[in-house]
Design an enzyme around this catalytic site. Sequence first.
Site, short mmCIF file in Angstrom:
data_model
loop_
_atom_site.label_atom_id
_atom_site.label_comp_id
_atom_site.label_asym_id
_atom_site.label_seq_id
_atom_site.Cartn_x
_atom_site.Cartn_y
_atom_site.Cartn_z
N CYS A 29 42.03 40.63 38.41
CA CYS A 29 42.17 41.96 39.01
C CYS A 29 43.64 42.31 39.14
O CYS A 29 44.41 41.47 39.58
CB CYS A 29 41.50 41.97 40.38
SG CYS A 29 41.84 43.43 41.36
N PRO A 30 44.08 43.52 38.82
CA PRO A 30 43.27 44.66 38.39
C PRO A 30 43.26 44.86 36.87
O PRO A 30 42.85 45.91 36.41
CB PRO A 30 44.02 45.83 39.03
CG PRO A 30 45.46 45.43 38.88
CD PRO A 30 45.50 43.91 39.01
#
Lengths: 174, 77
Positions: B16-17
């Site tokens: 992430c992200p």
Amino acid sequence: MTTTFELPRTETPPEPKKTGSFTIIAWSGDLDKIWPTLILATTAAASGRPTSIFFTFWGLFALVRNDRGITGTSWMQKMLAFMNRGGIANVKLSKMHFAGMGKAMMMSLAKKYNVASPQELLELAQDAGVRLIPCQMTMDMMGLKREDLIAGIEEPVGAATVIALAEGDTTLFI
Amino acid sequence: MSVTVTRTLDLKGLSCPLPIVKTAKALRELAAGEAVEVLATDPGSVKDFAAWSHTTGNELLESTQDGAVYRFVIRKK
């Protein structure tokens, strides 16, 4: 074996819920705060929200070019830049920094788990159209000139512009 | 109705992200109605892609898991 996750069952795709603007006031210059700021900003932009980051006070040092060294004109500004080196590559952890050793370990963990560094995220943010806005007053006080800051950012502005940006859907102070 | 997957994004290993950010970036180059297949290993991406498709209106046509690999098919709005 393939597992299928349940998707929302609707005849037509649901209307996007929220596409209003997303603004972050980046006040802290700590690595562990600048990092989530950039993660949230890149994701907000990826989610189609007009996204801006206003860099003020300690946060503005993240927009200084990594190769800039000592900035400022007065001895106090130079001392400040010496104690608090500018540049996204030079930001420090708010705790367990241990003269850079803690940060080195954190960056090595990030690399091991394929977590994008703040430097990469800053570039991704620019690529995704996140508006990076420096604070004029901080620049004046800290002795930072436009050429000390990275390319591809917006013109410096003041608090009134931020208040206007804060009329959007989400405003965070980090 | 059939969906043509225009390209596959191999985002395995990324955290992430990046799976979302890179998918959004790839979608910029696609025309509306075209679909992309995404392969990821981030367990959080299952809920993230569902949330993101809801936010953006890009349709999540498929969300499956094969071993440690998650597969998403997304159609651009």
